[in-house]
Design a protein around this motif. Structure first.
Motif, mmCIF file in Angstrom:
data_model
loop_
_atom_site.group_PDB
_atom_site.id
_atom_site.type_symbol
_atom_site.label_atom_id
_atom_site.label_comp_id
_atom_site.label_asym_id
_atom_site.label_seq_id
_atom_site.Cartn_x
_atom_site.Cartn_y
_atom_site.Cartn_z
ATOM 1 N N GLY A 53 58.124 -20.334 -23.630
ATOM 2 C CA GLY A 53 57.873 -20.853 -22.299
ATOM 3 C C GLY A 53 56.420 -21.265 -22.173
ATOM 4 N N ALA A 54 56.125 -22.197 -21.286
ATOM 5 C CA ALA A 54 54.745 -22.657 -21.092
ATOM 6 C C ALA A 54 54.474 -22.834 -19.605
ATOM 7 C CB ALA A 54 54.501 -23.966 -21.829
ATOM 8 N N VAL A 55 53.289 -22.439 -19.201
ATOM 9 C CA VAL A 55 52.839 -22.602 -17.824
ATOM 10 C C VAL A 55 51.633 -23.527 -17.828
ATOM 11 C CG1 VAL A 55 51.931 -21.448 -15.780
ATOM 12 C CG2 VAL A 55 53.714 -20.348 -17.140
ATOM 13 N N PHE A 56 51.733 -24.609 -17.075
ATOM 14 C CA PHE A 56 50.677 -25.621 -17.020
ATOM 15 C C PHE A 56 49.927 -25.441 -15.702
ATOM 16 C CE2 PHE A 56 53.939 -26.967 -19.839
ATOM 17 C CZ PHE A 56 53.258 -27.497 -20.913
ATOM 18 N N GLY A 59 50.436 -12.472 -20.909
ATOM 19 C CA GLY A 59 50.910 -11.160 -21.325
ATOM 20 C C GLY A 59 52.418 -11.029 -21.292
ATOM 21 N N GLN A 60 53.080 -11.913 -20.545
ATOM 22 C CA GLN A 60 54.541 -11.910 -20.490
ATOM 23 C C GLN A 60 55.168 -12.786 -21.575
ATOM 24 O OE1 GLN A 60 56.326 -9.911 -18.200
ATOM 25 N NE2 GLN A 60 54.228 -9.126 -18.092
ATOM 26 N N GLY A 61 54.327 -13.350 -22.449
ATOM 27 C CA GLY A 61 54.845 -14.119 -23.579
ATOM 28 C C GLY A 61 54.822 -15.623 -23.407
ATOM 29 N N TYR A 62 54.253 -16.116 -22.300
ATOM 30 C CA TYR A 62 54.210 -17.558 -22.059
ATOM 31 C C TYR A 62 52.893 -18.156 -22.569
ATOM 32 C CZ TYR A 62 58.059 -16.712 -18.803
ATOM 33 O OH TYR A 62 59.257 -16.334 -18.243
ATOM 34 N N ALA A 63 52.979 -19.358 -23.090
ATOM 35 C CA ALA A 63 51.763 -20.109 -23.385
ATOM 36 C C ALA A 63 51.169 -20.607 -22.077
ATOM 37 C CB ALA A 63 52.072 -21.281 -24.304
ATOM 38 N N VAL A 64 49.849 -20.722 -22.037
ATOM 39 C CA VAL A 64 49.132 -21.215 -20.871
ATOM 40 C C VAL A 64 48.351 -22.457 -21.285
ATOM 41 C CG1 VAL A 64 47.273 -20.724 -19.246
ATOM 42 C CG2 VAL A 64 48.961 -18.951 -19.778
ATOM 43 N N ALA A 65 48.519 -23.554 -20.548
ATOM 44 C CA ALA A 65 47.902 -24.818 -20.933
ATOM 45 C C ALA A 65 47.233 -25.471 -19.732
ATOM 46 C CB ALA A 65 48.948 -25.760 -21.519
ATOM 47 N N LEU A 100 55.208 -29.073 -29.610
ATOM 48 C CA LEU A 100 54.750 -27.924 -30.388
ATOM 49 C C LEU A 100 55.765 -26.789 -30.397
ATOM 50 C CD1 LEU A 100 51.004 -27.682 -29.295
ATOM 51 C CD2 LEU A 100 51.857 -28.358 -31.540
ATOM 52 N N GLY A 101 56.757 -26.845 -29.494
ATOM 53 C CA GLY A 101 57.790 -25.821 -29.524
ATOM 54 C C GLY A 101 58.212 -25.239 -28.194
ATOM 55 N N ALA A 102 57.536 -25.577 -27.085
ATOM 56 C CA ALA A 102 57.935 -25.039 -25.784
ATOM 57 C C ALA A 102 59.288 -25.611 -25.366
ATOM 58 C CB ALA A 102 56.886 -25.365 -24.726
ATOM 59 N N ASN A 103 60.090 -24.780 -24.728
ATOM 60 C CA ASN A 103 61.392 -25.268 -24.246
ATOM 61 C C ASN A 103 61.677 -24.860 -22.802
ATOM 62 O OD1 ASN A 103 62.053 -22.543 -24.493
ATOM 63 N ND2 ASN A 103 63.254 -22.838 -26.362
ATOM 64 N N ARG A 104 60.684 -24.283 -22.117
ATOM 65 C CA ARG A 104 60.785 -24.020 -20.683
ATOM 66 C C ARG A 104 59.402 -24.211 -20.087
ATOM 67 N NH1 ARG A 104 63.898 -19.092 -19.532
ATOM 68 N NH2 ARG A 104 65.605 -20.510 -18.973
ATOM 69 N N ASP A 105 59.314 -24.992 -19.015
ATOM 70 C CA ASP A 105 58.016 -25.401 -18.490
ATOM 71 C C ASP A 105 57.879 -25.092 -17.008
ATOM 72 O OD1 ASP A 105 58.792 -28.207 -20.413
ATOM 73 O OD2 ASP A 105 57.212 -26.783 -20.978
ATOM 74 N N TYR A 106 56.743 -24.465 -16.663
ATOM 75 C CA TYR A 106 56.383 -24.224 -15.274
ATOM 76 C C TYR A 106 55.055 -24.928 -14.990
ATOM 77 C CZ TYR A 106 59.802 -20.373 -15.372
ATOM 78 O OH TYR A 106 60.940 -19.621 -15.485
ATOM 79 N N ILE A 107 54.851 -25.281 -13.723
ATOM 80 C CA ILE A 107 53.565 -25.828 -13.302
ATOM 81 C C ILE A 107 53.054 -25.010 -12.129
ATOM 82 C CG2 ILE A 107 54.667 -27.607 -11.845
ATOM 83 C CD1 ILE A 107 52.209 -29.409 -12.482
ATOM 84 N N LEU A 108 51.758 -24.698 -12.176
ATOM 85 C CA LEU A 108 51.112 -23.831 -11.197
ATOM 86 C C LEU A 108 49.755 -24.419 -10.857
ATOM 87 C CD1 LEU A 108 50.475 -21.027 -9.799
ATOM 88 C CD2 LEU A 108 49.861 -20.194 -12.074
ATOM 89 N N GLY A 109 49.384 -24.402 -9.579
ATOM 90 C CA GLY A 109 48.063 -24.903 -9.200
ATOM 91 C C GLY A 109 47.684 -24.477 -7.806
ATOM 92 N N GLN A 141 62.254 -34.295 -13.688
ATOM 93 C CA GLN A 141 62.841 -33.570 -14.804
ATOM 94 C C GLN A 141 61.811 -32.836 -15.660
ATOM 95 O OE1 GLN A 141 66.183 -33.473 -14.836
ATOM 96 N NE2 GLN A 141 66.043 -34.813 -13.046
ATOM 97 N N ALA A 142 60.546 -32.875 -15.281
ATOM 98 C CA ALA A 142 59.495 -32.383 -16.173
ATOM 99 C C ALA A 142 59.366 -30.864 -16.182
ATOM 100 C CB ALA A 142 58.152 -33.010 -15.789
#
Length: 444
Positions: A77-80, A113-119, A147-156, A173-174
């Motif tokens: 998972g990734a959080v942008f 810490g929960q296992g998500y990448a942060v970008a 690079l391998g992420a298959n679930r995406d969140y956006i935060l701001g 759809q992003a």
């Protein structure tokens, strides 16, 4: 440990490219992430160890700096994180280590810490940058997915909260889920109108007093420069902070005298200023919009092609004024007109439509010194009118204060606790990944 840099030779790159010939093929996660990033077109790459065996990767995509923190036990998972507003003239940057220096107020370290990448991606410019904020975040999202992420969140938060709304409305759809904290969610037009009107009122009410603002008083122009003049060796950030303090100093002086004499002329001015924007008589609530206007108006006009709001024909009724005083105030306050080009730009980048399919959580303090709670209220109405309330959960939390010089205190902007920032993401996460719509007590 010192950062290591990666220069891929033509031979190594060719081998790696051969293994990634089809972008639809699953990425080989056993290959070091910096090597995969280089193959996918990232430049200026450097990596450093992240917490618990992870990797902090810095680089550029199409010349824009980015940072990606990937935990050792990556859940794919990734959080942008969409960054907020910075004073015009600043160089767009990203934090070199978004976990150690967490711009999300504790949320990004928790998310990692929960296992998500942060970008995080830098924007093309400082100041108003919703358009490039969306474009650069989407570019980074696509890259991290390769690079391998298959679930995406956006935060701001703040302007970044507006980037969040613009991103999910223009790219439905992003992202799998979104969080906007203290965001410009309704849009730029009411916010710019408010800060410009407040500046005009302040100029008039403090005319000829020690509390007058420095520099240019035409509210359609910036009052002070934000870039050191040619030949000045002052650090740019130090220069901008000094300019900000020049604007804030007379406002704090006004509030300081008003505090010592609640029935005096200064206290009357304070009450009148607060009534102009229907806000709390608070030094930060008054000061933050004014210094944003004084330092940022030229940038607003350059980006938008003018000012998207006007006050021509508006009748003001400042608190405590007689009918004759109010008439004189309305005759003398500076009038300005909305520019059609700016209205169109602000509508596109970004005036909320309420039409999105991504689950969205918003959190706003009921008293915020820069982005008023009315932005959240209006956004809720817009979404409801679009028949889309099923995709929105909103929270309000009390305002918080911080100390100011002279024994004053003022309301914060985006002054959430780490627990509130984390709770907002966890509410969204449960909604998306477990199908549990957040309840009313999820963020307090």
């Amino acid at each position: 440990m010192r950062s290591s840099r990666f220069w891929l030779s033509g031979v190594v790159a060719a081998v790696l490219l051969a293994g990634c010939a089809s972008t639809s093929s699953p990425p080989d996660l056993s290959t070091p992430i910096a090597e995969r990033a280089a193959v996918l077109g990232a430049t200026d790459l450097s990596s450093a160890p992240g917490p618990d065996g992870g990797v902090i990767l810095n680089g550029k995509l199409d010349g824009r700096p980015f940072v990606l923190a990937t935990p050792n036990a990556w859940n794919r998972g990734a959080v942008f994180f969409a960054q907020g507003y910075s004073t015009p003239g600043a160089t767009p940057v990203v934090p070199e280590d978004p976990i150690a220096k967490d711009p999300g107020g504790g949320s990004l370290a928790h998310i990692y810490g929960q296992g998500y990448a942060v970008a995080i991606s830098a924007y093309d410019k400082a100041g108003v940058a919703t358009e490039s904020g969306v474009a650069n975040t989407i570019r980074l999202r696509d890259f991290v997915n390769r690079l391998g992420a298959n679930r995406d969140y956006i935060l701001g938060g703040s302007m970044g909260g507006g980037v969040v709304v613009a991103a999910i409305e223009t790219h439905p759809q992003a992202f799998d889920g979104a969080v906007s904290m203290c965001g410009v969610t309704q849009g730029w037009t009411p916010l710019i109108g408010q800060l410009t009107e407040l500046r005009a009122a302040y100029n008039l009410l403090t005319e000829g007093t020690p509390y007058a603002l420095p520099g240019e008083h035409d509210v359609t122009r910036s009052g002070l420069p934000t870039v050191p003049p040619a030949g000045d060796s002052t650090d740019g950030e130090a220069y901008r902070n000094a300019q900000k303090m020049k604007v804030i100093a007379p406002i704090l002086m006004l509030f300081g005298v008003a505090k010592t004499n609640p029935e005096g002329p200064e206290a009357r001015i304070v009450r009148q200023l607060a009534s102009i924007i229907d806000a709390e008589a608070d030094p930060a609530v008054i000061g933050a919009p004014i210094y944003s206007a004084v330092l940022g108006m030229d940038d607003i006009k350059q980006v938008m092609g003018g000012i998207p709001a006007g006050n021509r024909g508006k009748v003001y009724a400042p608190s405590g004024m007689s009918e004759a005083e109010a008439a004189d105030f309305n005759r003398r306050i500076q009038r300005f007109d909305a520019d059609p080009a700016a209205i169109a730009y602000a509508r596109r980048w970004h005036e909320a439509t309420g039409r999105f399919s991504t689950p969205l959580v918003t959190v706003h303090q009921t008293l915020d010194s820069l982005v008023p709670y009315s932005q959240s209220e209006a956004f809720g109405r817009i979404v409801a009118e679009a028949g889309n309330s099923a995709n929105l959960v909103q929270y309000q939390v009390p305002g918080t204060k911080f100390p100011l010089p002279g024994g004053l205190e003022g309301y914060t902007h985006c002054g959430f606790s780490p627990a509130q920032n984390i709770a907002a993401f966890e509410a969204l996460r449960a909604w998306v990944e477990q199908g549990r719509r957040p309840g009313p007590e999820a963020v307090q």
